[in-house]
Design a protein around this motif. Structure first.
Motif, PDB file in Angstrom:
ATOM      1  N   GLU A 112     135.253  75.581  74.716  1.00 50.84           N
ATOM      2  CA  GLU A 112     136.535  74.893  74.561  1.00 50.84           C
ATOM      3  C   GLU A 112     137.621  75.848  74.092  1.00 50.84           C
ATOM      4  O   GLU A 112     138.658  75.421  73.614  1.00 50.84           O
ATOM      5  N   PHE A 153     140.967  73.787  74.139  1.00 52.46           N
ATOM      6  CA  PHE A 153     141.284  72.934  75.279  1.00 52.46           C
ATOM      7  C   PHE A 153     141.395  71.469  74.850  1.00 52.46           C
ATOM      8  O   PHE A 153     140.812  71.048  73.850  1.00 52.46           O
ATOM      9  N   ASN A 166     145.399  72.582  79.829  1.00 48.57           N
ATOM     10  CA  ASN A 166     144.362  73.618  79.816  1.00 48.57           C
ATOM     11  C   ASN A 166     144.712  74.777  80.742  1.00 48.57           C
ATOM     12  O   ASN A 166     144.538  75.948  80.391  1.00 48.57           O
ATOM     13  N   PRO A 169     140.308  78.689  75.239  1.00 46.12           N
ATOM     14  CA  PRO A 169     140.966  79.343  76.389  1.00 46.12           C
ATOM     15  C   PRO A 169     140.861  80.856  76.345  1.00 46.12           C
ATOM     16  O   PRO A 169     140.797  81.498  77.399  1.00 46.12           O
TER      17      PRO A 169
END
Length: 519
Positions: free
Chosen positions: A260, A171, A178, A262
């Protein structure tokens, strides 16, 4: 623009007019449709803001307009090509418009996203968010044009959650980027994103992400309710939100997963959990969460299940090492000498012969020194941070042993414990174990093994009592669900994990649909 300039000049010379305008009305009031009136009020609200900019336009002899924006948040070139040029080139055609035909002006503009605002609050919020506002004389609605542009960090590999096998993107601080990384991985209309703003001054955009028909409505509503109750001036990072929404804020153990990656967010959404994405933060939040999910790494699902299961068992073993190893050493050397073989007892006694401190004081000195070196390595610049921490540990450890301040076996114990604490995929969980280690050292130094057993008992009772958005923190062990044990201490093959977790996936328990296999 001669008409607008004459009006502004008249307003500047008219004291009665000025007294009315200086008393800026409520920001929730609607636009008056009088361009000079609305424009002057907005200018007063942004008085002293050096980045506030505007562009006056005289579209034709009938229509005047003003474009408002913040210079650092807007792509000026795109604004000129998508907004200003179309308005000026179609001036004669727009001269025939009535005061209610703002939609025809929208059709002239070539921007991709255009909305309408009716109040001063709408206009101000959009300007502060990087929007471009078009005010037209005679219209009680403003056009909100999305031409945002600012410097941002590119998509890089996550620093805190590195993997050998798996996706390499993490991210960024851009919430749109994001969300797009999540949307690319789940191509279904059941993936929902709910937007809200938190912070009376920052108005930080927060997005709730979940999969409809999989996530439980009660959990979604609880997340929504807790976020709406947050009343704070500004939200600078997702870490601010964590402390507001946790069930047990005074517990050492994290009840919200910060990631962090995805792919990790997507994996949890598919299990019925809810994601929280915060503007200007590269860390997304996942709720509810359990202790065993904090111990799993995203890489566990990309490698072969046999190797993954072995690594997980090693991880849990070193969890005990990180928590109890120094305490066990203290208990054995202080109270329970009979537990060691005779030769080992003589070796440990010889190494501690010149040490002036008790084992518990010796351990505390080394642990505190190790924590200081770890923190120094994090805060120093990257090229020298790791070098200073490693060299510092070697030099200080060797010097302390030679000076007779600490014993050589304790240096080995502390070093092994430090290595074990780096094995946890979740950094907040690492912090909890590090603090509990000091608690165990005190108990071992006063009560020996009885103190260690007492400390373990209290920790287990605390873990069983914890909740994360109503979900038991120690599930599926307590309460016990046999089917969910397939992804706890080991990971069975994907074709055997045919059900979602019982606590969060009740909306749609079926995950894998394959024919029965013969093995």
């Amino acid at each position: 623009m001669r008409i607008l300039k004459r009006i502004l000049k008249f307003a500047a010379n008219n004291k009665t007019y000025n007294r009315v305008e200086i008393q800026v009305s409520n920001e929730n009031d609607g636009l008056s449709g009088i361009l000079v009136d609305d424009f002057t009020k907005i200018k007063q609200l942004f008085e002293g803001a050096g980045d506030f900019a505007y562009r006056e336009l005289e579209i034709n002899s009938v229509h005047s307009a003003v474009i408002l924006y913040l210079s650092g948040l807007v792509n000026v070139e795109r604004m000129e090509s998508h907004v200003i040029k179309p308005l000026l080139s179609n001036g004669e055609e727009l001269q025939k418009l009535s005061k209610q035909s703002i939609d025809q002006i929208t059709a002239v503009l070539s921007s991709a996203q255009i909305a309408q605002g009716e109040t001063f609050q709408d206009v101000i919020d959009e300007i502060l968010s990087g929007g471009t506002i078009l005010l037209l004389n005679g219209f009680k609605k403003a056009l909100i044009i999305s031409e945002q542009s600012w410097e941002e960090r590119s998509v890089d590999e996550p620093v805190s959650e590195a993997v050998v096998i798996g996706p390499r993107e993490g991210f960024t601080e851009n919430i749109g980027t994001n969300i797009s990384m999540i949307r690319r991985r789940i191509k279904t209309t059941k993936l929902k994103f709910e937007y809200m703003k938190i912070g009376t001054l920052s108005k930080t955009e927060v997005v709730i992400a979940y999969l409809e028909d999989i996530a439980q409505p009660s959990i979604i509503e609880e997340v929504r309710s807790r976020l709406k109750r947050i009343d704070i001036d500004a939200i600078e990072d997702s870490g601010y939100i964590v402390e507001f929404i946790e069930d047990h804020p005074f517990s050492l153990f994290p009840q919200v997963l910060q990631t962090e990656r995805p792919d990790r967010v997507v994996g949890n959404l598919l299990e019925g959990k809810v994601g929280i994405i915060v503007e200007n933060s590269p860390f997304a939040l996942i709720v509810p969460i359990t202790f065993f999910e904090m111990m799993s790494s995203p890489e566990d699902y990309y490698g072969r299940f046999i190797m993954t299961s072995f690594i997980r068992m090693i991880r849990y073993l070193f969890l005990l090492v990180a928590l109890l190893f120094p305490a066990i050493y203290i208990a054995v050397t202080t109270f329970h000498h009979e537990l060691l073989p005779t030769n080992l007892i003589f070796s440990v006694a010889a190494s501690r012969e010149k040490v002036p401190f008790p084992a518990v004081v010796e351990a505390l000195l080394m642990e505190i020194t190790f924590e200081a070196l770890r923190e120094a390595g994090l805060r120093l610049p990257k090229p020298i941070g790791s070098t200073v921490s490693i060299v510092g540990a070697l030099v200080i450890g060797q010097a302390a042993v030679e000076a007779g301040i600490v014993s050589a076996p304790l240096v080995i114990v502390v070093a092994t414990t430090g290595i074990a604490s780096f094995m946890f995929p979740s950094y907040p969980l690492t912090g909890a174990i590090r603090l509990l280690r000091f608690f165990m050292i005190f108990l071992a130094g006063t009560l020996g093994f009885y103190g260690i057993l007492l400390g373990v008992f209290f920790v287990m009772v605390h873990l069983v009592q914890l909740r994360s958005f109503g979900v038991p923190y120690f599930a599926p062990v307590a309460p016990f669900h046999y089917n969910n044990l397939k992804d706890i201490f080991i990971r069975v093959p994907w074709w055997k994990m045919n059900e979602r977790p019982h606590e969060t996936g009740k909306g749609n328990m079926k995950r894998v649909r394959t024919r029965n296999r013969k093995y």
